[in-house]
Write a protein that holds these residues in place. Structure first.
Motif, PDB file in Angstrom:
ATOM      1  N   VAL A   1       3.625  -4.948   8.024  1.00 39.42           N
ATOM      2  CA  VAL A   1       1.902  -5.104   7.148  1.00 39.42           C
ATOM      3  C   VAL A   1       2.444  -3.667   5.907  1.00 39.42           C
ATOM      4  CG1 VAL A   1       0.464  -5.990   6.486  1.00 39.42           C
ATOM      5  CG2 VAL A   1       1.937  -7.175   8.178  1.00 39.42           C
TER       6      VAL A   1
ATOM      7  N   LEU B   1       2.827 -10.094   5.007  1.00 41.31           N
ATOM      8  CA  LEU B   1       2.043 -10.967   6.121  1.00 41.31           C
ATOM      9  C   LEU B   1       3.419 -11.794   5.870  1.00 41.31           C
ATOM     10  CD1 LEU B   1      -2.018 -11.070   5.189  1.00 41.31           C
ATOM     11  CD2 LEU B   1      -0.650  -9.929   6.617  1.00 41.31           C
ATOM     12  N   LYS B   2       2.976 -12.729   7.549  1.00 40.08           N
ATOM     13  CA  LYS B   2       4.055 -13.598   7.505  1.00 40.08           C
ATOM     14  C   LYS B   2       3.415 -15.356   6.824  1.00 40.08           C
ATOM     15  CE  LYS B   2       4.796 -12.561  12.381  1.00 40.08           C
ATOM     16  NZ  LYS B   2       4.021 -13.502  13.220  1.00 40.08           N
TER      17      LYS B   2
ATOM     18  N   TYR C   1       0.685 -17.382   6.582  1.00 38.77           N
ATOM     19  CA  TYR C   1      -0.299 -17.562   6.648  1.00 38.77           C
ATOM     20  C   TYR C   1      -1.191 -18.169   6.094  1.00 38.77           C
ATOM     21  CZ  TYR C   1      -0.473 -14.801  11.449  1.00 38.77           C
ATOM     22  OH  TYR C   1      -0.490 -14.230  12.747  1.00 38.77           O
TER      23      TYR C   1
ATOM     24  N   TYR D   1      -2.824 -17.610   2.742  1.00 37.39           N
ATOM     25  CA  TYR D   1      -2.929 -15.723   2.174  1.00 37.39           C
ATOM     26  C   TYR D   1      -3.933 -15.792   1.361  1.00 37.39           C
ATOM     27  CZ  TYR D   1       1.378 -13.322   1.835  1.00 37.39           C
ATOM     28  OH  TYR D   1       2.433 -13.085   3.186  1.00 37.39           O
TER      29      TYR D   1
ATOM     30  N   LEU E   1      -7.165  -6.830  10.175  1.00 39.31           N
ATOM     31  CA  LEU E   1      -6.115  -7.505  10.135  1.00 39.31           C
ATOM     32  C   LEU E   1      -6.121  -7.680  12.178  1.00 39.31           C
ATOM     33  CD1 LEU E   1      -3.756  -6.532   6.835  1.00 39.31           C
ATOM     34  CD2 LEU E   1      -4.965  -9.177   7.534  1.00 39.31           C
TER      35      LEU E   1
ATOM     36  N   ILE F   1      -3.832 -10.682  13.107  1.00 39.74           N
ATOM     37  CA  ILE F   1      -3.434 -11.411  12.031  1.00 39.74           C
ATOM     38  C   ILE F   1      -2.250 -10.320  12.337  1.00 39.74           C
ATOM     39  CG2 ILE F   1      -2.675 -11.935   9.583  1.00 39.74           C
ATOM     40  CD1 ILE F   1      -5.494 -12.614   9.154  1.00 39.74           C
ATOM     41  N   VAL F   2      -2.412  -9.007  12.627  1.00 39.50           N
ATOM     42  CA  VAL F   2      -1.102  -8.483  12.993  1.00 39.50           C
ATOM     43  C   VAL F   2      -1.831  -7.314  13.837  1.00 39.50           C
ATOM     44  CG1 VAL F   2       0.261  -6.784  11.988  1.00 39.50           C
ATOM     45  CG2 VAL F   2      -0.934  -8.333   9.987  1.00 39.50           C
TER      46      VAL F   2
END
Length: 115
Positions: free
Chosen positions: A33, A52-53, A56, A58, A99, A104-105
Motif C-alpha cells: 500500500v 488497497l485490496k 474493501y 473505499y 490502517l 486493514i494492512v
C-alpha cells in the motif's frame, strides 16, 4: 566539449526501480500500500493512498479517515492505479497508523513515500 560535459542516458527512467518492484509477479511478492504526498500550491498538500485490496469498501475507509483526521477527501478512479484515496493535507503517518490499527494492512506492507 569540456570536462564539465555530463553524459546522461537518453532513456533514463528515475522510477525504474519502483516499476520493477511492482511488476515482479513472483508468488511470494508482497502487495504494498503506497502512501504519498503531493505538493499543491504554497503550503497546501495532498495525501494519496493506493494499493488497497479491491474487496474493501473505499468509501467507508474514506469516511472513517475523514472523520478521524478532520480533513476532506475523495476516491478517484485512476486508469493505471485503480482506485486512489485522496486526502487534504500531509496525513501520511496518520493514515499508516490508522490502517494498521484497523487491521486493514500489516505494517510491513506499507510504503510511505516523500520527504
Amino acid at each position: 566539449m569540456s570536462d564539465l560535459d555530463i553524459q546522461i542516458p537518453a532513456s533514463f527512467d528515475p522510477f525504474a526501480d519502483a516499476k520493477s518492484e511492482d511488476s515482479s509477479g513472483a508468488a511470494g511478492s508482497k502487495e504494498y500500500v503506497h502512501i504519498r504526498t503531493q505538493q499543491r500550491n504554497g503550503r497546501k498538500s495532498l495525501t494519496t493512498v493506493q494499493g488497497l485490496k479491491k474487496e474493501y469498501s473505499y468509501n467507508k475507509i474514506l469516511k472513517d479517515l475523514k472523520k478521524e483526521f478532520c480533513c476532506n477527501g475523495t476516491v478517484v478512479q485512476d486508469p493505471e492505479m485503480g482506485q486512489v484515496i485522496q486526502l487534504q493535507g500531509d496525513q501520511r503517518k496518520n493514515v499508516s497508523t490508522f490502517l494498521v490499527q484497523a487491521g486493514i494492512v500489516k505494517k510491513d506492507h506499507i510504503k510511505i513515500h516523500g520527504f
